[in-house]
Design an enzyme around this catalytic site. Structure first.
Site, mmCIF file in Angstrom:
data_model
loop_
_atom_site.group_PDB
_atom_site.id
_atom_site.type_symbol
_atom_site.label_atom_id
_atom_site.label_comp_id
_atom_site.label_asym_id
_atom_site.label_seq_id
_atom_site.Cartn_x
_atom_site.Cartn_y
_atom_site.Cartn_z
ATOM 1 N N GLY A 1 0.844 -1.208 0.000
ATOM 2 C CA GLY A 1 0.000 0.000 0.000
ATOM 3 C C GLY A 1 0.873 1.249 0.000
ATOM 4 C CG HIS A 2 3.325 2.180 3.395
ATOM 5 N ND1 HIS A 2 3.229 1.021 4.121
ATOM 6 C CD2 HIS A 2 2.856 3.171 4.197
ATOM 7 C CE1 HIS A 2 2.750 1.290 5.316
ATOM 8 N NE2 HIS A 2 2.495 2.584 5.398
ATOM 9 N N GLY B 1 -3.000 7.782 1.300
ATOM 10 C CA GLY B 1 -3.834 6.668 0.899
ATOM 11 C C GLY B 1 -5.288 6.896 1.291
ATOM 12 C CG LEU C 1 -1.981 -4.670 1.427
ATOM 13 C CD1 LEU C 1 -0.763 -4.394 0.551
ATOM 14 C CD2 LEU C 1 -1.898 -6.075 1.997
ATOM 15 C CB SER C 2 -3.499 -2.180 7.771
ATOM 16 O OG SER C 2 -3.192 -1.619 9.030
ATOM 17 C CB SER C 3 1.639 -1.039 9.572
ATOM 18 O OG SER C 3 1.998 -0.253 8.458
ATOM 19 N NE ARG C 4 -2.605 0.580 14.755
ATOM 20 C CZ ARG C 4 -2.564 1.875 14.460
ATOM 21 N NH1 ARG C 4 -3.030 2.301 13.300
ATOM 22 N NH2 ARG C 4 -2.056 2.740 15.305
ATOM 23 C CB VAL D 1 -2.655 -1.595 -2.146
ATOM 24 C CG1 VAL D 1 -2.073 -2.917 -2.605
ATOM 25 C CG2 VAL D 1 -2.229 -0.470 -3.083
ATOM 26 C CD GLN E 1 -0.403 9.487 13.662
ATOM 27 O OE1 GLN E 1 0.221 10.414 13.143
ATOM 28 N NE2 GLN E 1 -0.954 8.536 12.920
HETATM 29 P P1 AMP Z 1 0.836 4.800 7.766
HETATM 30 O O1 AMP Z 1 2.242 4.317 7.696
HETATM 31 O O2 AMP Z 1 -0.141 3.770 8.236
HETATM 32 O O3 AMP Z 1 0.710 6.127 8.482
HETATM 33 O O4 AMP Z 1 0.402 5.101 6.258
HETATM 34 C C1 AMP Z 1 1.148 5.982 5.452
HETATM 35 C C2 AMP Z 1 0.334 6.291 4.214
HETATM 36 O O5 AMP Z 1 0.088 5.075 3.492
HETATM 37 C C3 AMP Z 1 -1.034 6.893 4.553
HETATM 38 O O6 AMP Z 1 -1.320 7.932 3.631
HETATM 39 C C4 AMP Z 1 -1.957 5.722 4.383
HETATM 40 O O7 AMP Z 1 -3.285 6.090 4.045
HETATM 41 C C5 AMP Z 1 -1.293 4.972 3.233
HETATM 42 N N1 AMP Z 1 -1.726 3.564 3.222
HETATM 43 C C6 AMP Z 1 -1.773 2.719 4.271
HETATM 44 N N2 AMP Z 1 -2.291 1.520 3.892
HETATM 45 C C7 AMP Z 1 -2.590 1.636 2.569
HETATM 46 C C8 AMP Z 1 -3.155 0.747 1.597
HETATM 47 N N3 AMP Z 1 -3.533 -0.495 1.906
HETATM 48 N N4 AMP Z 1 -3.300 1.200 0.335
HETATM 49 C C9 AMP Z 1 -2.918 2.476 -0.004
HETATM 50 N N5 AMP Z 1 -2.390 3.357 0.869
HETATM 51 C C10 AMP Z 1 -2.217 2.948 2.147
#
Ligand code: AMP
Length: 280
Positions: A32-33, A142, A179-182, A171, A57
């Site tokens: 996603g990133h 995202g 997709l998510s880091s969590r 993504v 945050q």
């Molecule tokens: P984070 O590291 O969770 O703060 O996310 C950094 C950026 O990546 C933010 O703009 C999120 O919205 C984006 N992001 C996180 N997950 C996704 C994903 N699955 N698809 C697209 N962008 C994402």
């Protein structure tokens, strides 16, 4: 690929560049990133990624201390995708002793803001600081974090920040799970179960656009569906993605959901009418 750890190193690397794309992240990078980074590399001469787990945050009861930090893998992903500079500030670099807060009213309230009252103040503050330090031409976010996009849009227009916003569609895993880091907190089984969230959103979108039933009946039905799959639903709504307020108008609107599953808070959203490309 270069690395900057403080403001001086950052500014030295940025002097004399013509077109800078910026992707702010909290690390634990995934595809996603990667999509945000790819868009920036395509559209700019120079791409900068920041990796900073922003403490302001997180509320005291959230996962700041256990947030994943696989720095070597993150740097390898950046290098492989053509990133020119990674900014790795410590909290002291971004939050020196004199403090300031940036508040973005209205869009920060409700939905994520209701469960996480200080979250968007932390997001708006760190994004404002980063945009002023980096001064990019384009910044990439995202749409998975839809309310964050709305907060950033209002922040940028309210402070007259000279940057173009680029919002990139979510993504997903082949199962549909965003997709998510969590997601690393989920067990293998829970990951499969969690993908039901996206499927339910798609079914709800189909039913709403076909108007079989009244919208409120449909929302109750799908809250029950998700509960039966083991989700504890925080909200499920149709919103205008600029105001983040409920709407019954389908054009351009998105279904947003947040729920707890397997001990992890998951969020997702989709356009109610096919794929919409919303931008600044
Ligand atoms: P984070 O590291 O969770 O703060 O996310 C950094 C950026 O990546 C933010 O703009 C999120 O919205 C984006 N992001 C996180 N997950 C996704 C994903 N699955 N698809 C697209 N962008 C994402």
């Amino acid at each position: 690929m270069r690395i900057a750890r403080n403001r001086e190193e950052l500014q030295a690397a940025l002097s004399e560049l013509t077109s800078v794309g910026f992707v702010p992240t909290m690390g634990a990078l995934h595809a996603g990133h990667g999509a945000l980074i790819d868009a920036s590399v395509r559209e700019n001469e120079f791409t900068l990624v920041s990796i900073f787990v922003n403490p302001t945050q997180f509320s005291p009861k959230e996962d700041l201390s256990r947030y994943p930090k696989p720095l070597e893998e993150d740097l390898a992903l950046c290098e492989a995708r053509g990133v020119n500079l990674v900014f790795l500030p410590t909290p002291e670099v971004l939050y020196p002793s004199e403090e300031v807060w940036v508040e973005v009213p209205n869009v920060s309230e409700g939905l994520e803001g209701a469960s996480r009252p200080t979250h968007f103040r932390g997001v708006a503050t760190v994004v404002a600081k980063l945009l002023l330090l980096v001064q990019p031409n384009q910044v990439y976010f995202g749409l998975k974090d839809l309310q964050q996009c709305a907060v950033v849009r209002q922040l940028v227009s309210g402070l007259f920040l000279p940057v173009s916003l680029r919002f990139i569609e979510t993504v997903r895993e082949p199962s549909g799970l965003a997709l998510s880091s969590r997601n690393t907190y989920l067990s293998e089984d829970d990951r499969i179960g969690a993908s039901q969230m996206h499927r339910s959103l798609q079914e709800l979108a189909k039913e709403i656009s076909a108007s079989f039933n009244s919208q409120s009946e449909l929302f109750s039905k799908y809250i029950n569906v998700l509960s039966e799959f083991g989700f504890r639903v925080d909200y499920l709504e149709l919103v205008d993605p600029t105001t983040m307020k409920p709407t019954s108008n389908l054009e351009g609107s998105r279904l947003v959901v947040a729920a707890n599953f397997g001990g992890v808070r998951l969020i997702d959203n989709i356009p109610v009418l096919g794929e919409h490309n919303i931008s600044s």
